[in-house]
Design a protein around this motif. Sequence first.
Motif, PDB file in Angstrom:
ATOM      1  N   SER A   1      -0.380   9.547 -18.637  1.00  0.00           N
ATOM      2  CA  SER A   1      -0.123   9.224 -17.232  1.00  0.00           C
ATOM      3  C   SER A   1       1.152   8.393 -17.131  1.00  0.00           C
ATOM      4  N   GLN A   2       2.159   8.945 -16.430  1.00  0.00           N
ATOM      5  CA  GLN A   2       3.411   8.211 -16.261  1.00  0.00           C
ATOM      6  C   GLN A   2       3.229   6.966 -15.408  1.00  0.00           C
ATOM      7  N   SER A   3       2.433   7.081 -14.343  1.00  0.00           N
ATOM      8  CA  SER A   3       2.253   5.939 -13.454  1.00  0.00           C
ATOM      9  C   SER A   3       1.487   4.805 -14.133  1.00  0.00           C
ATOM     10  N   THR A   4       0.496   5.167 -14.971  1.00  0.00           N
ATOM     11  CA  THR A   4      -0.250   4.141 -15.702  1.00  0.00           C
ATOM     12  C   THR A   4       0.652   3.416 -16.697  1.00  0.00           C
ATOM     13  N   ALA A   5       1.477   4.176 -17.421  1.00  0.00           N
ATOM     14  CA  ALA A   5       2.410   3.557 -18.370  1.00  0.00           C
ATOM     15  C   ALA A   5       3.388   2.647 -17.650  1.00  0.00           C
ATOM     16  N   THR A   6       3.790   3.048 -16.447  1.00  0.00           N
ATOM     17  CA  THR A   6       4.735   2.252 -15.666  1.00  0.00           C
ATOM     18  C   THR A   6       4.147   0.905 -15.288  1.00  0.00           C
TER      19      THR A   6
ATOM     20  N   LEU B   1     -11.256   3.122 -13.396  1.00  0.00           N
ATOM     21  CA  LEU B   1     -12.541   2.426 -13.418  1.00  0.00           C
ATOM     22  C   LEU B   1     -12.597   1.387 -14.538  1.00  0.00           C
ATOM     23  N   TRP B   2     -12.113   1.760 -15.716  1.00  0.00           N
ATOM     24  CA  TRP B   2     -12.097   0.799 -16.821  1.00  0.00           C
ATOM     25  C   TRP B   2     -11.115  -0.331 -16.554  1.00  0.00           C
ATOM     26  N   GLY B   3     -10.013  -0.011 -15.863  1.00  0.00           N
ATOM     27  CA  GLY B   3      -9.089  -1.071 -15.472  1.00  0.00           C
ATOM     28  C   GLY B   3      -9.751  -2.060 -14.532  1.00  0.00           C
TER      29      GLY B   3
ATOM     30  N   ILE C   1      -5.645  -0.035 -13.431  1.00  0.00           N
ATOM     31  CA  ILE C   1      -4.814  -0.533 -14.524  1.00  0.00           C
ATOM     32  C   ILE C   1      -3.791  -1.549 -14.016  1.00  0.00           C
ATOM     33  N   ALA C   2      -3.170  -1.263 -12.877  1.00  0.00           N
ATOM     34  CA  ALA C   2      -2.159  -2.178 -12.329  1.00  0.00           C
ATOM     35  C   ALA C   2      -2.779  -3.521 -11.964  1.00  0.00           C
ATOM     36  N   TRP C   3      -3.957  -3.512 -11.405  1.00  0.00           N
ATOM     37  CA  TRP C   3      -4.639  -4.758 -11.047  1.00  0.00           C
ATOM     38  C   TRP C   3      -4.969  -5.566 -12.305  1.00  0.00           C
ATOM     39  N   LEU C   4      -5.392  -4.849 -13.346  1.00  0.00           N
ATOM     40  CA  LEU C   4      -5.724  -5.506 -14.612  1.00  0.00           C
ATOM     41  C   LEU C   4      -4.491  -6.176 -15.217  1.00  0.00           C
ATOM     42  N   THR C   5      -3.391  -5.442 -15.338  1.00  0.00           N
ATOM     43  CA  THR C   5      -2.190  -6.008 -15.960  1.00  0.00           C
ATOM     44  C   THR C   5      -1.574  -7.111 -15.106  1.00  0.00           C
TER      45      THR C   5
END
Length: 487
Positions: free
Chosen positions: A398-403, A30-32, A355-359
Motif C-alpha cells: 500500500s503506497q498510502s500506508t507507506a507514506t 483495524l490493526w492500526g 495506520i496514520a493515527w497510530l504513527t
Amino acid sequence: MDVLVFVLEALVVVGAIIMGTRAGGVGVGLWGGLGTFVLVFVFQEAPGSPPAAAMAIILAVVTAAALMQAAGGIDWMVAVAARVIQRHPKQITLIAPLTAFAFSVGAGTSNIIYPLLPVIYDVSYKNGIRPSRPLSLTVVQSGSALAASPVSAAMAAMVTLTDTEPYNLGLTQILAITIPACVIGIVVTALVVNRLGKNLEDDPVVQAKIAAGELADWRVAEQTTTTVDAASTGEAGAVEANDGSDTTAGSATNAGGTATAPPVLTYTKRGRNSALTFFAGVVAIVLLGLFPGLRPSFPVEGGDPVPIDMTTTIVMVMFVVGVLILFIGRPDVKIVPDMSVFKAGMISAIALFGIAWLTATFIAAHEEVIVDTIGSWVNNYVFLFAVAVFLVAALTTSQSTATRTIVPIGLAAGLAPGVVTGMWAGALGGVYTLPANGTQIAAANFDLSGSTKLGTKLFDHSFFVPMLVLSVVTIVVGALIGALLFR
C-alpha cells in the motif's frame, strides 16, 4: 524507563503493521486502530491527530472517480491507451509503460492496467518482442505513478504532510519532483528491460510451445496476415458503432497461427465526456495549486487574507467534478459503490486512517527521541529513509500506508522535504517486491508465451528486476531534483 517505554511502544507500532499486513485490506487499518488504543489506554499517550484531511481528499476523489468509471470513463481511457500502444508496436517496451503511466497519473488509479495487459501481450508477441519486457514494466510503473498523480490516495497522504509549516511543499512542487523522476525512471528501466530474458526465437520454452501447437508462431502469423476492411477497423483500429459508441480492435491468432476475432474495447461518448470532465478537474487542481491567487482568500485570526488550503480546494473541486459527471455521463449512482475504483479507494482510506493515527500518536509522544536519534541516522545515511519506505510498501503493498508510516518520521528527523519527496516517489515501487499483486498475477496469466513468470522463490519473478531498477533510478533522480529545486 523512558528507553524501555519507547522500545515497547515501537514494538506495538511494528506489531500492528505486521499483523495488519497479514490480514490485508481493511485489516491494516483495524490493526492500526488497535495499536492506537494500546498506546493511549495502556501507555497513557495522548492520541495523535487522525488524518482527517487526507481522508477527506480520498473520499472526494474516489467518489468522483467511481462516478466516472460507472459512466464508462475508464473504458474510454483504456481504448485510447490501446490505440497508442498499437500505433507503435516496435517501441512497445517503452510506449506501453509510458502510456499506462500517463493514464494512471490522470485517473489516480492503476486499475486501467488490467484491460491493457492482453493488448500489450498481443502487440508484443505479434512483433516478435518478448512479452515479459513490456508487461513487467507496465505493471511496476504504477508503483511510482501514483506518487505523480494529483488525485491518488498516496498523494492525498503526502500533500497533507508537506503542505504545512515549516515544510510548505505544495502539490505542484511535489509534482515538479515526482513526474520527471518517474518518467526518467521508466525510460532508463525500459533500456534495461529490453535486455532481460532471451529473445523469442532463442527461448526454448517458447519454441517448444510453438512446436507442440500450443502457441502461434508469430513469424507465420506475420506472413499470413490478411488485409482487413478499413471501414471495419479504421486507421488505428477504432470504429464508430451504430449505437454511437466507439470501439478499439486489437488482433489475435490462435494456436495454429490463423486469425481469430480481435478483442474489442468499447466506450461510449458519455464515458469519453465523463473522463474528459474528470481530467479537467485534475488540471484545475494543478492550476489552483500553481497559482494560489486563484483561490479565495480569507483573514486568519484577524490577520491578512490567506488563500484556502489545497486540501479544501481538492475536495471542493472533486465534488464539483462529480456533479458535472452526473449530468454529462449520467451514471447509475446505485452501482457506484460496486465500482473497482470505489472499493479500492475505501480500502485505502480505512487502512490509511488506522495506520496514520497510530504513527501520529507514536511520533507525537517521542518526537524529541526521533529527531535526535533516528534523525542522526537518517541525516548521516539518507538512503535509510528510502529503504524504510520501500520495505513498508513491500510489506503492506500500500503506497498510502507507506507514506503515512514513514514520511512523517523522515520529516521530523530533519530531512529536506524536497529530498524526502523525491525518494518517496521511487521507494513506493516496493509494492511489487513480492509477486502477490493482482496486476502481477494478471500479467502472468495473459502472457500465453510463458515469458512472464511469478517465480517460486519470492524474488525470482519477472517483475523484481524491473521494479528494483525503476525504484533505484527514480529515488536517485527524485532526490537530486528535490535537492536542486527545493533546498
